[in-house]
Design a protein around this motif. Structure first.
Motif, PDB file in Angstrom:
ATOM      1  N   LEU A  81      13.109  -2.948   6.950  1.00  0.00           N
ATOM      2  CA  LEU A  81      13.384  -1.674   6.300  1.00  0.00           C
ATOM      3  C   LEU A  81      12.087  -1.118   5.722  1.00  0.00           C
ATOM      4  CD1 LEU A  81      15.250   0.533   5.365  1.00  0.00           C
ATOM      5  CD2 LEU A  81      15.825  -0.850   3.370  1.00  0.00           C
ATOM      6  N   ARG A  82      11.639   0.008   6.279  1.00  0.00           N
ATOM      7  CA  ARG A  82      10.368   0.590   5.872  1.00  0.00           C
ATOM      8  C   ARG A  82      10.590   2.003   5.353  1.00  0.00           C
ATOM      9  NH1 ARG A  82       7.330  -0.460  11.424  1.00  0.00           N
ATOM     10  NH2 ARG A  82       9.453  -0.894  12.110  1.00  0.00           N
ATOM     11  N   VAL A  83       9.880   2.371   4.322  1.00  0.00           N
ATOM     12  CA  VAL A  83       9.896   3.738   3.807  1.00  0.00           C
ATOM     13  C   VAL A  83       8.513   4.330   4.078  1.00  0.00           C
ATOM     14  CG1 VAL A  83      10.254   5.214   1.798  1.00  0.00           C
ATOM     15  CG2 VAL A  83      11.557   3.090   2.030  1.00  0.00           C
ATOM     16  N   ALA A  84       8.424   5.167   5.106  1.00  0.00           N
ATOM     17  CA  ALA A  84       7.142   5.772   5.479  1.00  0.00           C
ATOM     18  C   ALA A  84       6.806   6.885   4.486  1.00  0.00           C
ATOM     19  CB  ALA A  84       7.215   6.326   6.892  1.00  0.00           C
ATOM     20  N   LEU A  85       5.627   6.809   3.891  1.00  0.00           N
ATOM     21  CA  LEU A  85       5.263   7.740   2.824  1.00  0.00           C
ATOM     22  C   LEU A  85       3.949   8.441   3.117  1.00  0.00           C
ATOM     23  CD1 LEU A  85       5.968   5.398  -0.235  1.00  0.00           C
ATOM     24  CD2 LEU A  85       7.460   7.194   0.642  1.00  0.00           C
ATOM     25  N   GLN A  86       3.895   9.721   2.804  1.00  0.00           N
ATOM     26  CA  GLN A  86       2.631  10.438   2.769  1.00  0.00           C
ATOM     27  C   GLN A  86       1.920  10.104   1.457  1.00  0.00           C
ATOM     28  OE1 GLN A  86       3.782  14.529   3.265  1.00  0.00           O
ATOM     29  NE2 GLN A  86       4.322  14.279   5.420  1.00  0.00           N
ATOM     30  N   GLU A  87       0.637  10.482   1.356  1.00  0.00           N
ATOM     31  CA  GLU A  87      -0.143  10.106   0.177  1.00  0.00           C
ATOM     32  C   GLU A  87       0.478  10.648  -1.109  1.00  0.00           C
ATOM     33  OE1 GLU A  87      -2.679   8.082  -0.206  1.00  0.00           O
ATOM     34  OE2 GLU A  87      -2.618   7.579   1.940  1.00  0.00           O
ATOM     35  N   SER A  88       0.961  11.892  -1.067  1.00  0.00           N
ATOM     36  CA  SER A  88       1.561  12.470  -2.265  1.00  0.00           C
ATOM     37  C   SER A  88       2.840  11.742  -2.656  1.00  0.00           C
ATOM     38  CB  SER A  88       1.850  13.957  -2.047  1.00  0.00           C
ATOM     39  OG  SER A  88       2.749  14.141  -0.958  1.00  0.00           O
ATOM     40  N   GLU A  89       3.582  11.283  -1.651  1.00  0.00           N
ATOM     41  CA  GLU A  89       4.814  10.545  -1.924  1.00  0.00           C
ATOM     42  C   GLU A  89       4.510   9.155  -2.465  1.00  0.00           C
ATOM     43  OE1 GLU A  89       7.411  12.684   1.643  1.00  0.00           O
ATOM     44  OE2 GLU A  89       6.229  10.876   2.043  1.00  0.00           O
ATOM     45  N   LEU A  90       3.497   8.513  -1.891  1.00  0.00           N
ATOM     46  CA  LEU A  90       3.103   7.195  -2.380  1.00  0.00           C
ATOM     47  C   LEU A  90       2.654   7.275  -3.838  1.00  0.00           C
ATOM     48  CD1 LEU A  90       2.550   4.203  -1.836  1.00  0.00           C
ATOM     49  CD2 LEU A  90       0.304   4.841  -0.948  1.00  0.00           C
ATOM     50  N   ALA A  91       1.953   8.354  -4.178  1.00  0.00           N
ATOM     51  CA  ALA A  91       1.494   8.538  -5.561  1.00  0.00           C
ATOM     52  C   ALA A  91       2.659   8.717  -6.523  1.00  0.00           C
ATOM     53  CB  ALA A  91       0.556   9.734  -5.640  1.00  0.00           C
ATOM     54  N   ALA A  92       3.822   9.123  -6.003  1.00  0.00           N
ATOM     55  CA  ALA A  92       4.996   9.355  -6.849  1.00  0.00           C
ATOM     56  C   ALA A  92       5.860   8.107  -7.014  1.00  0.00           C
ATOM     57  CB  ALA A  92       5.836  10.488  -6.260  1.00  0.00           C
TER      58      ALA A  92
END
Length: 317
Positions: free
Chosen positions: A242-253
């Protein structure tokens, strides 16, 4: 609702996810479906997302074992089908998915009766590739055709790798957990398949994997790990799928307390050394001290990960 441990886990899991992905600008967390047999849902074990790139629109692939309300669908006779069509449709509907980005497929009842209780025991997908057993689905040609057409409409190129029953039987797949694996993208565009040691110990499975990496397809490498303890508890590499692919802005959140780092790793090792017993016998389960130890350890863990009060005992007045 099909398994007791599943039925009691979702309230705490929901609070953990909400504490990890708390920023409502970037994340939405949906409550569990109603806990009735008609909405039997085993989550990521029966779901795959295909896409050209993780950040682009893709196709959601839901695999179910039976229909709760339509008797025309065949059902297994020996083992229960734990995912319903109606549950898959409910998840797609609640997530606002459009019909042109969803494919539903029925798992072959005959393979369920051979021990394939989840789709992730007979198939695994990543990006544009589906690695599956020849007998995984009912009406495979129609299923693969839908996936190809709908992914093409999103700009992707679907690739299916069907493992023939003549090379690997369903019994081999279940014993080795060949498909309960991790299919990962490498920087050069090829893929890596992570499998348990049981695959190397199965002569037919290991011979097939040698052919797979040599034939020039997308899977270029196989890595083997000894996961004996996990395998004996019913789970292989797919339990980390189970992976949650994140953009940089999402990872920062994301809650920074749950992001792995060298200092956090060292802290967690200290936590394990402090709280884990080195042995546990049946009589210990009747000892109230074990309950206190577990609660003390979990309370400290939630503080380390900055999760707040997520367990019921932490929320009692």
């Amino acid at each position: 609702n099909c398994k007791f441990h599943r039925s009691i886990e979702h309230p705490t899991t929901s609070r953990v996810l909400a504490a990890m992905f708390a920023n409502e600008r970037h994340f939405a967390h949906h409550p569990a479906l109603p806990a009735v047999a008609q909405f039997g849902d085993e989550g990521a074990a029966n779901h795959t997302r295909f896409c050209r790139d993780y950040g682009e629109p893709g196709v959601e692939f839901f695999v179910y074992g039976r229909s709760a309300f339509d008797s025309r669908y065949p059902a297994p006779q020996k083992y229960p089908a734990r995912q319903t069509l109606e549950a898959s449709q409910a998840v797609a509907r609640l997530h606002g998915l459009s019909d042109d980005g969803v494919v539903y497929a029925q798992q072959n009842p005959a393979v369920i009766d051979q021990g394939v209780f989840h789709n992730d025991v007979i198939a695994v997908g990543n990006a544009e590739v589906l690695f599956h057993h020849q007998d995984a689905f009912l009406d495979s040609d129609a299923v693969l055709g839908q996936l190809q057409a709908k992914l093409a409409s999103k700009g992707g190129h679907f690739q299916a790798i069907a493992v023939p029953r003549a090379a690997v039987t369903v019994e081999d797949a279940v014993r080795s957990y060949l498909f309960n694996s991790q299919l990962l993208s490498r920087n050069d565009g090829s893929m890596l398949l992570v499998v348990p040691e049981e695959c190397r110990n199965n002569e037919r499975v290991w011979a097939y994997l040698g052919q797979l990496t040599a034939q020039g397809g997308p899977v270029k490498e196989v890595k083997v790990f000894d996961l004996k303890q996990s395998m004996q508890n019913g789970g292989g590499p797919a339990c980390l799928r189970l992976r949650v692919a994140l953009q940089e802005s999402e990872l920062a959140a994301v809650n920074p307390g749950v992001i792995m780092s060298a200092p956090l790793y060292a802290t967690l090792l200290q936590w394990v050394d402090k709280h884990y017993r080195d042995r546990l016998v049946e009589a210990d389960l009747a000892d109230p001290q074990l309950l206190l130890e577990c609660r003390t350890a979990l309370d400290e863990l939630t503080q380390i990960l900055q999760l707040g009060s997520v367990y019921p005992f932490q929320r009692q007045p």
